[in-house]
Write an enzyme that holds these catalytic residues in place. Structure first.
Site, PDB file in Angstrom:
ATOM      1  N   LYS A   1       3.683  20.030   5.975  1.00  0.00           N
ATOM      2  CA  LYS A   1       4.765  19.328   5.263  1.00  0.00           C
ATOM      3  C   LYS A   1       4.419  17.847   5.196  1.00  0.00           C
ATOM      4  O   LYS A   1       3.924  17.272   6.170  1.00  0.00           O
ATOM      5  CB  LYS A   1       6.096  19.553   5.999  1.00  0.00           C
ATOM      6  CG  LYS A   1       7.309  18.969   5.271  1.00  0.00           C
ATOM      7  CD  LYS A   1       8.625  19.339   5.959  1.00  0.00           C
ATOM      8  CE  LYS A   1       9.840  18.773   5.224  1.00  0.00           C
ATOM      9  NZ  LYS A   1      11.119  19.129   5.871  1.00  0.00           N
TER      10      LYS A   1
ATOM     11  N   SER B   1      14.914  21.170   3.025  1.00  0.00           N
ATOM     12  CA  SER B   1      13.969  20.250   2.418  1.00  0.00           C
ATOM     13  C   SER B   1      12.522  20.739   2.434  1.00  0.00           C
ATOM     14  O   SER B   1      11.705  20.213   1.675  1.00  0.00           O
ATOM     15  CB  SER B   1      14.035  18.891   3.138  1.00  0.00           C
ATOM     16  OG  SER B   1      13.598  19.016   4.475  1.00  0.00           O
TER      17      SER B   1
ATOM     18  N   SER C   1      16.517  22.808   7.297  1.00  0.00           N
ATOM     19  CA  SER C   1      15.398  22.694   6.349  1.00  0.00           C
ATOM     20  C   SER C   1      14.183  23.580   6.585  1.00  0.00           C
ATOM     21  O   SER C   1      13.296  23.617   5.731  1.00  0.00           O
ATOM     22  CB  SER C   1      14.930  21.242   6.276  1.00  0.00           C
ATOM     23  OG  SER C   1      15.801  20.517   5.463  1.00  0.00           O
TER      24      SER C   1
HETATM   25  N1  GLN Z   1      20.181  19.995   3.805  1.00  0.00           N
HETATM   26  C1  GLN Z   1      20.403  19.143   4.943  1.00  0.00           C
HETATM   27  C2  GLN Z   1      20.412  17.693   4.484  1.00  0.00           C
HETATM   28  O1  GLN Z   1      20.322  17.481   3.339  1.00  0.00           O
HETATM   29  C3  GLN Z   1      19.372  19.381   5.999  1.00  0.00           C
HETATM   30  C4  GLN Z   1      18.057  18.806   5.675  1.00  0.00           C
HETATM   31  C5  GLN Z   1      17.060  19.014   6.768  1.00  0.00           C
HETATM   32  O2  GLN Z   1      17.208  19.905   7.622  1.00  0.00           O
HETATM   33  N2  GLN Z   1      16.053  18.162   6.790  1.00  0.00           N
HETATM   34  O3  GLN Z   1      20.522  16.807   5.266  1.00  0.00           O
END
Ligand code: GLN
Length: 493
Positions: free
Chosen positions: A87, A162, A186
């Site tokens: 990532k 994400s 995410s």
């Molecule tokens: N969807 C959540 C956010 O937008 C979690 C994102 C994540 O786990 N990095 O913050």
């Protein structure tokens, strides 16, 4: 013609990490050949998927040659020579590391994150840096400066976020496995929407050193792969104490594959009544019910438990995560690294313009919310209150674990939604993490595995939440299901 793999090329793209490891150890294929095949596949298919932000054939192949030497010298470990997609939140020496943001679109990292170091020591190959929501803020990969990623099951659908690029890369067989990070869901949410397996370990097991910070008390790295067995091998490499991360845990090394074969007879699965209520769509519910039936066949029993504060997870998360983000992102000021505006007046003007140009709308929204909830006069009402509720949420889980060994439910309320469907409505987008964010607030490990298909034939993920440090047990629970069923073997390509 240089292809010695005893499996067909197609079987190689679908092979488990263990199979790849055996092929490499048996000299049926070299890491250079394996890496070349995946690079070719990425070159052909990534223009459509957009799963990778950066591919660097030279750097990947140099690692592959070094891995081949390790194998020849008899110094191989299970992941030696295997390509892994990283990532783009992990700082990687000599690689562009963007975190999905224009702010870091020119940042070549001078050092490796702790996680990258561990993969390098294991002799794994970095096959490329995957696309992601900007600074990991999002649930659809649509906030990325590098554009959206397609869901390999249906190109009209989001891959989740994400870690959307990572989930797409594994599902589309562009990489045998990938890393992700999980602040509110995410790893698990994109794994669910792309029909793969992913685990967020107990907070503190995976080093956050060099993992670009979003919300430090919630962020945790973890693996994404085709099966629970693969996840175990990846966790064996990724976890471990790192003195450069002040919240890293000092614990004895574990073999996360040690319990995979245990039968599940007598396992008590807790089903929180709050998760099996309104909110979950019918198609998701029926796939989850089928999975639970399978677990009962495997000898597990299900018990109803209650997490009364479950509805507070999203509001608490969306106070705490932006609060921490607003502090963490203050380092991006255009001075030391990252984007700097071309023309500006004084220093304050340079900060303003660099940030205005470098950050996208979702990141700006989070910084504004975070600054607000931390400001004098609102700090007690929002930030402190949220911290108190965070404790209550953790107490709910502690109570539930008196009645069960493990908790199950849906990973997401619906299957993958369409690209563009929620990008104009932040609140709807935030609700994607309704089931996942509690595990970050409590620090508990949680994973998602594919258990079938819902509307429009889009994948459904089963959410498995464990008590602290129960990763080996969770992987056992997931692996036994995967031995008995074939959902994890289905591929969209
Ligand atoms: N969807 C959540 C956010 O937008 C979690 C994102 C994540 O786990 N990095 O913050």
């Amino acid at each position: 013609a240089t292809f010695y793999f005893s499996l067909s090329v197609n079987a190689m793209f679908n092979a488990s990490l263990k199979q790849l490891s055996l092929q490499l150890a048996g000299k049926k294929i070299s890491s250079t050949e394996l890496t070349t095949e995946f690079l070719k596949r990425i070159k052909a298919l990534n223009p459509e998927y957009n799963a990778f932000i950066t591919v660097n054939e030279e750097l990947s192949l140099a690692q592959a040659q070094a891995a081949d030497k390790m194998i020849a010298a008899g110094q191989a470990s299970p992941l030696t020579g295997i390509p892994i997609a990283q990532k783009d939140i992990f700082c990687t020496k000599g690689w562009l590391t963007t975190c999905g943001s224009k702010m870091l679109s020119n940042f070549v990292s001078p050092y490796d994150a702790g996680v990258i170091e561990r993969f390098n020591q294991a002799g794994a190959i970095n096959i490329g840096k995957t696309n992601m929501d900007e600074f990991a803020m999002g649930s659809s990969n649509e906030t990325s400066f590098y554009g959206p990623v397609k869901n390999p099951w249906d190109h009209a659908a989001v891959p989740g976020g994400s870690s959307g690029g990572a989930a797409c890369a594994v599902a589309a067989r562009l990489a045998p496995a990938a890393t992700g990070t999980d602040t509110g869901g995410s790893i698990r949410q994109p794994a669910a929407l792309c029909g793969i397996s992913g685990i967020k370990p107990t907070y503190g097991l995976v080093s956050r050193y060099g993992m670009i910070a979003f919300a430090s008390s919630l962020d945790q790295g973890g693996p994404m792969a085709k099966s629970a067995e693969d996840l175990a091998l990846l966790l064996n490499v990724m976890t471990g104490f790192d003195p450069r991360d002040s919240t890293s845990l000092q614990r004895d090394a574990e073999d996360y594959a040690r319990d995979l074969q245990k039968p599940l007879a007598g396992l008590r699965i807790g089903l929180p009544k709050e998760y099996f209520a309104e909110g979950m769509s019918k198609d998701v519910e029926s796939a989850i019910e089928n999975a639970l039936d399978e677990y009962r066949k495997l000898g597990a029993q299900t018990v109803e438990v209650s997490l009364p504060n479950a509805p507070l997870a999203i509001p608490v998360y969306y106070v705490l995560a932006p609060a921490e983000a607003s502090s963490n992102l203050s380092r991006f000021d255009g001075v030391r690294y990252g984007h700097r505006a071309k023309s500006y007046g004084d220093l304050a003007d340079m900060y303003r313009k660099s940030r205005a140009e470098g950050f996208g709308p979702e990141v700006k929204r989070r910084i504004l919310i975070g600054t607000y909830v931390l400001s004098h006069g609102y700090y007690d009402a929002y930030y402190i209150k949220a911290q108190k509720l965070r404790r209550l949420i953790a107490q709910d889980f502690a109570e539930a674990y008196k009645q069960c060994d493990i908790i199950m439910g849906p990973t997401t309320p619906t299957v993958a939604f369409n690209l563009g469907e929620k990008s104009g409505d932040p609140i709807q987008m935030y609700l994607s993490d309704i089931y996942t964010s509690a595990a970050n607030l409590t620090g508990m490990p949680a994973m998602s595995i594919p258990v079938g298909f819902g509307d429009k034939n889009r994948p459904v993920g089963l959410h498995i939440i464990g008590n602290y440090f129960s990763e080996a047990q969770m992987l056992n629970v997931a692996h036994q299901y995967q031995l008995a069923t074939g959902w994890h073997l289905q591929s969209p390509v």
